[in-house]
Design a protein around this motif. Structure first.
Motif, mmCIF file in Angstrom:
data_model
loop_
_atom_site.group_PDB
_atom_site.id
_atom_site.type_symbol
_atom_site.label_atom_id
_atom_site.label_comp_id
_atom_site.label_asym_id
_atom_site.label_seq_id
_atom_site.Cartn_x
_atom_site.Cartn_y
_atom_site.Cartn_z
ATOM 1 N N VAL A 1 0.841 -1.195 0.000
ATOM 2 C CA VAL A 1 0.000 0.000 0.000
ATOM 3 C C VAL A 1 0.881 1.251 0.000
ATOM 4 O O VAL A 1 2.032 1.230 0.446
ATOM 5 N N VAL A 2 0.302 2.349 -0.522
ATOM 6 C CA VAL A 2 0.944 3.666 -0.476
ATOM 7 C C VAL A 2 -0.022 4.591 0.255
ATOM 8 O O VAL A 2 -0.950 5.139 -0.350
ATOM 9 N N PRO A 3 0.136 4.749 1.573
ATOM 10 C CA PRO A 3 -0.823 5.547 2.358
ATOM 11 C C PRO A 3 -0.874 7.004 1.882
ATOM 12 O O PRO A 3 0.148 7.599 1.548
ATOM 13 N N GLN A 4 -2.082 7.569 1.862
ATOM 14 C CA GLN A 4 -2.281 8.939 1.404
ATOM 15 C C GLN A 4 -2.632 9.902 2.533
ATOM 16 O O GLN A 4 -2.552 11.116 2.358
ATOM 17 N N LYS A 5 -3.087 9.363 3.674
ATOM 18 C CA LYS A 5 -3.466 10.245 4.770
ATOM 19 C C LYS A 5 -3.420 9.481 6.086
ATOM 20 O O LYS A 5 -3.272 8.253 6.118
ATOM 21 N N GLY A 6 -3.575 10.222 7.182
ATOM 22 C CA GLY A 6 -3.648 9.611 8.505
ATOM 23 C C GLY A 6 -2.294 9.223 9.072
ATOM 24 O O GLY A 6 -1.236 9.624 8.593
ATOM 25 N N GLN A 7 -2.338 8.386 10.132
ATOM 26 C CA GLN A 7 -1.142 7.997 10.866
ATOM 27 C C GLN A 7 -0.167 7.206 9.993
ATOM 28 O O GLN A 7 1.054 7.362 10.104
ATOM 29 N N LYS A 8 -0.714 6.366 9.113
ATOM 30 C CA LYS A 8 0.159 5.556 8.263
ATOM 31 C C LYS A 8 0.958 6.441 7.305
ATOM 32 O O LYS A 8 2.151 6.209 7.070
ATOM 33 N N GLU A 9 0.317 7.466 6.762
ATOM 34 C CA GLU A 9 1.012 8.371 5.850
ATOM 35 C C GLU A 9 2.115 9.120 6.597
ATOM 36 O O GLU A 9 3.201 9.366 6.058
ATOM 37 N N LYS A 10 1.865 9.453 7.872
ATOM 38 C CA LYS A 10 2.863 10.147 8.677
ATOM 39 C C LYS A 10 4.081 9.252 8.928
ATOM 40 O O LYS A 10 5.222 9.724 8.952
ATOM 41 N N LEU A 11 3.838 7.952 9.134
ATOM 42 C CA LEU A 11 4.945 7.025 9.341
ATOM 43 C C LEU A 11 5.817 6.933 8.091
ATOM 44 O O LEU A 11 7.052 6.912 8.172
ATOM 45 N N VAL A 12 5.168 6.871 6.925
ATOM 46 C CA VAL A 12 5.918 6.815 5.667
ATOM 47 C C VAL A 12 6.718 8.100 5.482
ATOM 48 O O VAL A 12 7.888 8.075 5.076
ATOM 49 N N ALA A 13 6.101 9.254 5.794
ATOM 50 C CA ALA A 13 6.802 10.541 5.681
ATOM 51 C C ALA A 13 7.996 10.588 6.621
ATOM 52 O O ALA A 13 9.053 11.137 6.280
ATOM 53 N N LEU A 14 7.835 9.992 7.815
ATOM 54 C CA LEU A 14 8.942 9.949 8.767
ATOM 55 C C LEU A 14 10.097 9.113 8.218
ATOM 56 O O LEU A 14 11.266 9.477 8.349
ATOM 57 N N ALA A 15 9.758 7.971 7.606
ATOM 58 C CA ALA A 15 10.787 7.118 7.014
ATOM 59 C C ALA A 15 11.522 7.861 5.898
ATOM 60 O O ALA A 15 12.749 7.786 5.788
ATOM 61 N N GLN A 16 10.759 8.621 5.090
ATOM 62 C CA GLN A 16 11.383 9.360 3.991
ATOM 63 C C GLN A 16 12.281 10.469 4.525
ATOM 64 O O GLN A 16 13.375 10.715 4.003
ATOM 65 N N LYS A 17 11.848 11.136 5.581
ATOM 66 C CA LYS A 17 12.659 12.186 6.191
ATOM 67 C C LYS A 17 13.968 11.606 6.718
ATOM 68 O O LYS A 17 15.047 12.181 6.539
ATOM 69 N N ASN A 18 13.882 10.438 7.365
ATOM 70 C CA ASN A 18 15.083 9.782 7.890
ATOM 71 C C ASN A 18 16.026 9.385 6.763
ATOM 72 O O ASN A 18 17.249 9.494 6.902
#
Length: 617
Positions: free
Chosen positions: A343-360
């Protein structure tokens, strides 16, 4: 036979499979999969290709291609992953790290189960916990569980009612109840296993209560040492237990994957979520084409990462859509044994986790680019400086040699290799000097070099590749010794000597009859210092190893009638082997421990050496 690409394209089948591209040197430069081999491979040789810049660069280098037909696209995907991992082709996106993660395995299928550390998950009815990113914590956990519940630590195949001869040390130190002797029943033993499983599932409060009670009891009875041991166990349980989660529980486990790239460098960041909790994270370096999309990079990462790890989570959360998501879902589902969703999350907590991984991933990339630049300067950059100083092409492979001995009684030689400014320890070699008596470093070095380069000419295993530069640990004398051997064998390799300053550090290079100097703070200076230190270390370590094994023998040990007492007398009376060799029979026989026969034996031994008699090993 010549390979005609146009003719071979016509022969391609319309079947799924894997295609393999070769260059003029017959090296594999690209591996790919296809549902239809004919359509996919022909696309590479059309005017616009497949649109990717790296493919445009690759196609002119293709000298031939081959293909392997498979029954399905899934089989092609699996084969592609295996071939990329084996051959690491130049134009594939490559996972630069080859990490695998530890699991905790509980062999519940055995009569008397064990708790083990493994990096492979098998379908053997064991219970597996992990993977864990901290191998040290895993080891600590397993050791703690064995101590707490008296779990056996042996590899014996124990069957109830069948016993061995005697219990091992762990029984005597009260860390095992010796099921091998029948001292504990299978039912009683498995109670400890059950409690260990509860702990691994995160239920460790009861264990803490029990340990606290035992600590208080021991303290009240003034058994303070025992109470201290319980206290330490309690701290270990608290430290470890809070982070342990089973992967075979509710199934709520997922990996979160994101990438960040700059030019030809990329980082893939992966977060491990188990039982709904983040238990660890890792990052991986990717070798990429600058024009690849995030989706392309993530797809290649997934294929290479999960082909090498035994555990597949129930869900992958990605920062970008990947082209082959459906077939990869099918492959991972088959590998896991149950449904895997991408999956590619678009919103919510899951999307924030993916954004965190990308930031790292972005942060790691920025740090690593600086680190990689420094490493490049200290390795390849330093080698380039050496080449420029000597006026030779980039010396990719540098070999350096040294001699070590103790007062001439034992000579050993060492050869170390640096490639692209990094040590290549698999090519290091050790030599025992066979033909030189006494502390003659020049003669010893000539023997080492002759043996090394004669084997190169004979294509002997491990010696085939010639260096681009030889660095001798010394000045003009050592360089001339080396050139003498190379001229004799007809080998043309540049030779430089590392000239030392008062602090025994390399201050310059002796090359072509003159000394060339460099800046003390240059990368060239630092690399030469590392090479000098390493060749010394390797020679001395070998020498110490021989001595520690009692294998270093004086040349005097090979002389008839010379035992320990006479050898000691000779070594006390003369400063070197050279003096013993030049002593007359009368001088030798006048020593307290020597007689005429022993003196004659010594004198004749060295005379035979000089005339080519028996060779000393």
């Amino acid at each position: 036979m010549s390979f005609c690409i146009a003719d071979e394209l016509k022969k391609l089948p319309k079947s799924p499979g894997v295609y393999i591209m070769h260059d003029d040197a017959d090296d594999i430069i690209y591996v790919g999969k296809a549902i239809n081999l004919r359509n996919r491979v022909r696309q590479y040789f059309q005017k616009d290709g497949d649109g990717r810049q790296k493919i445009k660069k690759m196609v002119p280098q293709i000298a031939r291609f081959e293909y392997i037909v498979t029954d399905s696209e899934l089989e092609a995907l699996i084969l592609e992953c295996n071939l990329i991992k084996e051959y690491r082709p130049k134009y594939n996106t490559l996972l630069m790290d080859d990490k695998s993660y530890p699991f905790i395995q509980v062999t519940v299928q055995e009569d008397f189960p064990r708790i083990l550390i493994t990096r492979r998950m098998k379908k053997d009815h064991s219970r597996y916990f992990g993977p864990y990113s901290n191998a040290g914590a895993v080891k600590e956990t397993v050791e703690l569980l064995r101590k707490l519940f008296n779990i056996r630590n042996c590899n014996l195949k124990l069957i109830s009612g069948q016993f061995t001869e005697r219990p091992c040390l762990y029984y005597h130190i009260h860390q095992c109840k010796a099921p091998c002797q029948g001292y504990v029943s299978e039912e009683e033993y498995k109670k400890g296993i059950h409690r260990a499983l509860e702990f691994l599932n995160g239920n460790y409060k009861d264990i803490l209560k029990e340990l606290n009670a035992k600590m208080l009891e021991a303290s009240e009875d003034m058994r303070f040492e025992e109470a201290g041991q319980y206290r330490d166990l309690i701290e270990s349980v608290k430290h470890i237990g809070e982070n342990q989660k089973a992967t075979m529980g509710s199934g709520d486990d997922r990996d979160i994957i994101a990438v960040a790239s700059k030019d030809a460098e990329a980082i893939a960041q992966i977060f491990f979520v188990r039982d709904g909790k983040l238990i660890g994270r890792e990052h991986y370096h990717l070798q990429i084409d600058p024009n690849e999309t995030d989706g392309d990079m993530i797809e290649e990462f997934i294929k290479q990462f999960y082909s090498g790890t035994p555990f597949v989570p129930s869900q992958l959360m990605l920062s970008a859509e990947i082209p082959g998501s459906s077939i990869i879902e099918k492959w991972l589902t088959e590998k896991r044994g149950s449904r895997v969703r991408i999956v590619v999350p678009q919103k919510g907590q899951k999307e924030k986790l993916v954004a965190l991984a990308q930031k790292n991933a972005g942060l790691v990339l920025e740090q690593d680019i600086e680190r990689l630049k420094k490493e490049e300067a200290s390795t390849k950059g330093a080698v380039s400086e050496i080449g420029e100083l000597l006026g030779i092409p980039f010396p990719k492979r540098i070999e350096s040699y040294d001699i070590s001995n103790i007062s001439g009684f034992q000579n050993v030689g060492s050869m170390i290799v640096y490639e692209n400014g990094r040590p290549k320890k698999a090519d290091y070699r050790k030599f025992r000097i066979k033909t030189v008596v006494g502390a003659d470093d020049y003669a010893s070095m000539e023997e080492v070099l002759e043996r090394r380069f004669e084997r190169a000419l004979d294509k002997s295993s491990g010696f085939e590749e010639l260096p681009d530069l030889i660095l001798m640990d010394g000045g003009k004398g050592q360089v001339n010794s080396c050139l003498k051997v190379l001229d004799k064998l007809g080998i043309d390799v540049p030779v430089a000597g590392m000239v030392k300053d008062d602090k025994h550090r390399t201050r310059g290079l002796f090359y072509n009859g003159r000394e060339l100097n460099f800046e003390k703070n240059s990368e060239c200076f630092h690399l030469l210092t590392r090479i000098q230190d390493e060749v010394h270390r390797f020679a001395i370590t070998y020498h110490r190893l021989l001595r520690s094994k009692g294998q270093v023998r004086s040349v005097l040990d090979d002389i008839p009638l010379i035992g320990p007492a006479r050898k000691k007398e000779l070594m006390r009376s003369y400063e070197s082997i050279e003096q013993i060799k030049n002593a007359s029979v009368d001088e030798l026989s006048s020593l307290p421990q020597m007689n005429r026969a022993a003196a004659v034996a010594v004198h004749e031994f060295f005379q035979n050496k000089e005339t080519g008699g028996d060779e000393h090993e």
